[in-house]
Write a protein that holds these residues in place. Structure first.
Motif, PDB file in Angstrom:
ATOM      1  N   ILE A   1       0.946  -1.292  -0.096  1.00 19.43           N
ATOM      2  CA  ILE A   1       0.067   0.048  -0.022  1.00 19.43           C
ATOM      3  C   ILE A   1       0.981   1.157   0.133  1.00 19.43           C
ATOM      4  O   ILE A   1       0.596   2.211  -0.694  1.00 19.43           O
ATOM      5  N   ALA A   2       1.867   1.277   0.617  1.00 17.44           N
ATOM      6  CA  ALA A   2       2.810   2.396   1.013  1.00 17.44           C
ATOM      7  C   ALA A   2       3.477   2.659  -0.333  1.00 17.44           C
ATOM      8  O   ALA A   2       3.548   3.921  -0.821  1.00 17.44           O
ATOM      9  N   TYR A   3       3.927   1.660  -1.091  1.00 18.70           N
ATOM     10  CA  TYR A   3       4.785   1.602  -2.335  1.00 18.70           C
ATOM     11  C   TYR A   3       3.903   2.267  -3.303  1.00 18.70           C
ATOM     12  O   TYR A   3       4.182   3.238  -4.239  1.00 18.70           O
ATOM     13  N   ALA A   4       2.711   1.637  -3.451  1.00 21.19           N
ATOM     14  CA  ALA A   4       1.673   1.949  -4.681  1.00 21.19           C
ATOM     15  C   ALA A   4       1.422   3.587  -4.138  1.00 21.19           C
ATOM     16  O   ALA A   4       1.255   4.327  -5.554  1.00 21.19           O
ATOM     17  N   GLY A   5       1.102   3.919  -3.135  1.00 26.63           N
ATOM     18  CA  GLY A   5       0.438   5.558  -2.865  1.00 26.63           C
ATOM     19  C   GLY A   5       1.874   6.495  -3.413  1.00 26.63           C
ATOM     20  O   GLY A   5       1.602   7.294  -4.061  1.00 26.63           O
ATOM     21  N   TRP A   6       3.118   5.945  -2.855  1.00 26.45           N
ATOM     22  CA  TRP A   6       4.169   6.945  -3.229  1.00 26.45           C
ATOM     23  C   TRP A   6       4.395   6.844  -4.907  1.00 26.45           C
ATOM     24  O   TRP A   6       4.752   7.872  -5.517  1.00 26.45           O
ATOM     25  N   LEU A   7       4.265   5.636  -5.477  1.00 25.32           N
ATOM     26  CA  LEU A   7       4.461   5.627  -6.886  1.00 25.32           C
ATOM     27  C   LEU A   7       3.395   6.533  -7.533  1.00 25.32           C
ATOM     28  O   LEU A   7       3.764   7.219  -8.541  1.00 25.32           O
ATOM     29  N   ARG A   8       2.134   6.523  -7.145  1.00 24.98           N
ATOM     30  CA  ARG A   8       1.117   7.267  -7.781  1.00 24.98           C
ATOM     31  C   ARG A   8       1.330   8.728  -7.569  1.00 24.98           C
ATOM     32  O   ARG A   8       1.224   9.648  -8.677  1.00 24.98           O
ATOM     33  N   ASP A   9       1.910   9.156  -6.400  1.00 22.74           N
ATOM     34  CA  ASP A   9       2.219  10.516  -6.099  1.00 22.74           C
ATOM     35  C   ASP A   9       3.367  11.043  -6.871  1.00 22.74           C
ATOM     36  O   ASP A   9       3.190  12.086  -7.545  1.00 22.74           O
ATOM     37  N   TYR A  10       4.590  10.177  -7.051  1.00 25.78           N
ATOM     38  CA  TYR A  10       5.844  10.563  -7.835  1.00 25.78           C
ATOM     39  C   TYR A  10       5.276  10.622  -9.344  1.00 25.78           C
ATOM     40  O   TYR A  10       5.911  11.565 -10.123  1.00 25.78           O
ATOM     41  N   ALA A  11       4.411   9.622  -9.702  1.00 22.80           N
ATOM     42  CA  ALA A  11       4.153   9.686 -11.093  1.00 22.80           C
ATOM     43  C   ALA A  11       3.512  10.687 -11.520  1.00 22.80           C
ATOM     44  O   ALA A  11       3.718  11.522 -12.583  1.00 22.80           O
ATOM     45  N   ASP A  12       2.599  11.431 -10.793  1.00 24.05           N
ATOM     46  CA  ASP A  12       1.964  12.646 -11.105  1.00 24.05           C
ATOM     47  C   ASP A  12       3.087  13.873 -10.762  1.00 24.05           C
ATOM     48  O   ASP A  12       2.648  14.553 -11.688  1.00 24.05           O
TER      49      ASP A  12
ATOM     50  N   GLU B   1      11.235  15.451 -19.809  1.00 25.94           N
ATOM     51  CA  GLU B   1      12.762  14.881 -19.718  1.00 25.94           C
ATOM     52  C   GLU B   1      13.055  14.438 -18.462  1.00 25.94           C
ATOM     53  O   GLU B   1      12.724  14.896 -17.232  1.00 25.94           O
ATOM     54  N   ASP B   2      13.832  13.436 -18.255  1.00 24.39           N
ATOM     55  CA  ASP B   2      14.199  12.546 -16.924  1.00 24.39           C
ATOM     56  C   ASP B   2      13.116  12.268 -15.968  1.00 24.39           C
ATOM     57  O   ASP B   2      13.349  12.169 -14.924  1.00 24.39           O
ATOM     58  N   ALA B   3      11.997  12.064 -16.489  1.00 26.46           N
ATOM     59  CA  ALA B   3      10.712  11.913 -15.609  1.00 26.46           C
ATOM     60  C   ALA B   3      10.835  10.482 -14.898  1.00 26.46           C
ATOM     61  O   ALA B   3      10.480  10.445 -13.819  1.00 26.46           O
ATOM     62  N   VAL B   4      11.177   9.452 -15.715  1.00 32.18           N
ATOM     63  CA  VAL B   4      11.304   8.242 -14.936  1.00 32.18           C
ATOM     64  C   VAL B   4      12.203   8.005 -13.825  1.00 32.18           C
ATOM     65  O   VAL B   4      12.295   7.613 -13.044  1.00 32.18           O
ATOM     66  N   ALA B   5      13.604   8.554 -14.374  1.00 32.17           N
ATOM     67  CA  ALA B   5      14.758   8.398 -13.425  1.00 32.17           C
ATOM     68  C   ALA B   5      14.359   9.254 -12.326  1.00 32.17           C
ATOM     69  O   ALA B   5      14.667   8.620 -11.134  1.00 32.17           O
ATOM     70  N   ARG B   6      13.745  10.432 -12.303  1.00 33.58           N
ATOM     71  CA  ARG B   6      13.534  11.131 -11.120  1.00 33.58           C
ATOM     72  C   ARG B   6      12.359  10.632 -10.342  1.00 33.58           C
ATOM     73  O   ARG B   6      12.539  10.709  -9.009  1.00 33.58           O
ATOM     74  N   MET B   7      11.365  10.050 -10.832  1.00 30.72           N
ATOM     75  CA  MET B   7      10.306   9.353 -10.065  1.00 30.72           C
ATOM     76  C   MET B   7      10.658   8.202  -9.386  1.00 30.72           C
ATOM     77  O   MET B   7      10.555   8.057  -8.096  1.00 30.72           O
ATOM     78  N   MET B   8      11.737   7.224  -9.990  1.00 31.67           N
ATOM     79  CA  MET B   8      12.233   6.102  -9.328  1.00 31.67           C
ATOM     80  C   MET B   8      13.157   6.548  -8.438  1.00 31.67           C
ATOM     81  O   MET B   8      13.103   5.646  -7.399  1.00 31.67           O
ATOM     82  N   GLN B   9      13.821   7.538  -8.606  1.00 36.78           N
ATOM     83  CA  GLN B   9      14.842   7.854  -7.439  1.00 36.78           C
ATOM     84  C   GLN B   9      14.018   8.486  -6.100  1.00 36.78           C
ATOM     85  O   GLN B   9      14.586   8.105  -4.976  1.00 36.78           O
ATOM     86  N   ALA B  10      13.180   9.301  -6.292  1.00 37.96           N
ATOM     87  CA  ALA B  10      12.387   9.633  -5.245  1.00 37.96           C
ATOM     88  C   ALA B  10      11.504   8.543  -4.568  1.00 37.96           C
ATOM     89  O   ALA B  10      11.405   8.573  -3.481  1.00 37.96           O
ATOM     90  N   LEU B  11      10.806   7.774  -5.283  1.00 31.54           N
ATOM     91  CA  LEU B  11      10.123   6.753  -4.947  1.00 31.54           C
ATOM     92  C   LEU B  11      11.050   5.790  -4.019  1.00 31.54           C
ATOM     93  O   LEU B  11      10.596   5.068  -2.866  1.00 31.54           O
ATOM     94  N   GLY B  12      12.509   5.368  -4.778  1.00 31.92           N
ATOM     95  CA  GLY B  12      13.112   4.450  -4.080  1.00 31.92           C
ATOM     96  C   GLY B  12      13.779   5.074  -2.593  1.00 31.92           C
ATOM     97  O   GLY B  12      13.561   4.396  -1.637  1.00 31.92           O
ATOM     98  N   ARG B  13      14.019   6.296  -2.421  1.00 30.88           N
ATOM     99  CA  ARG B  13      14.491   6.856  -1.178  1.00 30.88           C
ATOM    100  C   ARG B  13      13.116   6.936  -0.337  1.00 30.88           C
ATOM    101  O   ARG B  13      13.417   6.512   0.965  1.00 30.88           O
ATOM    102  N   MET B  14      12.163   7.290  -0.961  1.00 31.18           N
ATOM    103  CA  MET B  14      10.887   7.304   0.253  1.00 31.18           C
ATOM    104  C   MET B  14      10.724   6.107   0.746  1.00 31.18           C
ATOM    105  O   MET B  14      10.583   5.694   2.004  1.00 31.18           O
TER     106      MET B  14
END
Length: 229
Positions: A34-45, A70-83
């Motif tokens: 649940i936590a991962y899915a929620g942050w994935l949604r937030d950072y994807a937005d 530009e760089d959207a996926v990398a930035r999303m994955m980095q933010a999601l991973g850290r959180m």
């Protein structure tokens, strides 16, 4: 030698895999999913990434996404991973890394290959002998794409929308994709492309990507000029 930045053109779909370190679990209970899915949604937005398909397994994650900047996926994955790592380490009183280095990804050609990638991702629990029917696995996009379950994370890809004029028709035709024979060679091609950071598509698609971006996205061939220098 420094690692090259990933090739991630705006508007081209990508298949992304993030694995737990040494294949160790990165989800231990429902709250983790649940936590991962929620942050994935937030950072994807936040970073303007469209998420078309996903599956969260116990020790890895598959995503099918399209960046809209530009760089959207990398930035999303980095933010999601850290959180998520902060959350996971705090929840389980641990420290250190959780993920197996950088996430892996490959470009996916829309025509023909994209819907096959949808299927590959959502059949992961079936291949792992966790369920018989992909609809029985909760942490996947299958129930949204095939059965119409509402999801604030899901953004249908244009290739999915071309399956039919109406939602019911699209879902019926999407489910039909899962009733046919799973081509073993195609499964191997998808796995190889994402693990090696190449491209999944026709030779013409790969050649156009290499010509436009001067980066190799096909397996190296002896005597072939290098494009990634």
């Amino acid at each position: 030698m420094a690692r090259l930045p990933r090739l991630a053109p705006v508007g081209i779909a990508q298949h992304v895999i993030q694995r737990g370190n040494d294949r160790q679990p990165c989800f231990c209970c429902e709250d983790d999913f649940i936590a991962y899915a929620g942050w994935l949604r937030d950072y994807a937005d936040e970073y303007r990434v469209e998420v078309h398909a996903w599956v969260f397994m116990t020790n890895h994650v598959h995503l099918l996404v399209t960046p809209r900047q530009e760089d959207a996926v990398a930035r999303m994955m980095q933010a999601l991973g850290r959180m998520y790592v902060r959350y996971f380490n705090r929840a389980y009183r641990r420290s250190g890394t959780l993920w197996e280095g950088r996430y892996k990804s490959c470009l996916v050609q829309s025509e023909e290959y994209l819907l096959q990638c949808y299927r590959y991702i959502e059949l992961n629990p079936v291949r792992a002998n966790m369920v018989f029917d992909p609809a029985d696995y909760y942490w996947s996009s299958y129930t949204s794409n095939a059965l119409g379950k509402k999801s604030s994370l899901l953004v249908p890809h244009p290739e999915y929308l071309r399956l039919g004029r109406y939602p019911k028709q699209r879902r019926e035709r999407y489910r039909a994709l899962f009733s046919g024979h799973v081509d073993q060679q195609l499964t191997e091609d998808i796995s190889s492309a994402v693990n090696k950071g190449l491209a999944l598509g026709s030779d013409h698609f790969k050649e156009e990507i290499e010509r436009q971006y001067r980066r190799r996205v096909m397996p190296a061939v002896a005597g072939r000029p290098r494009l990634d220098l």
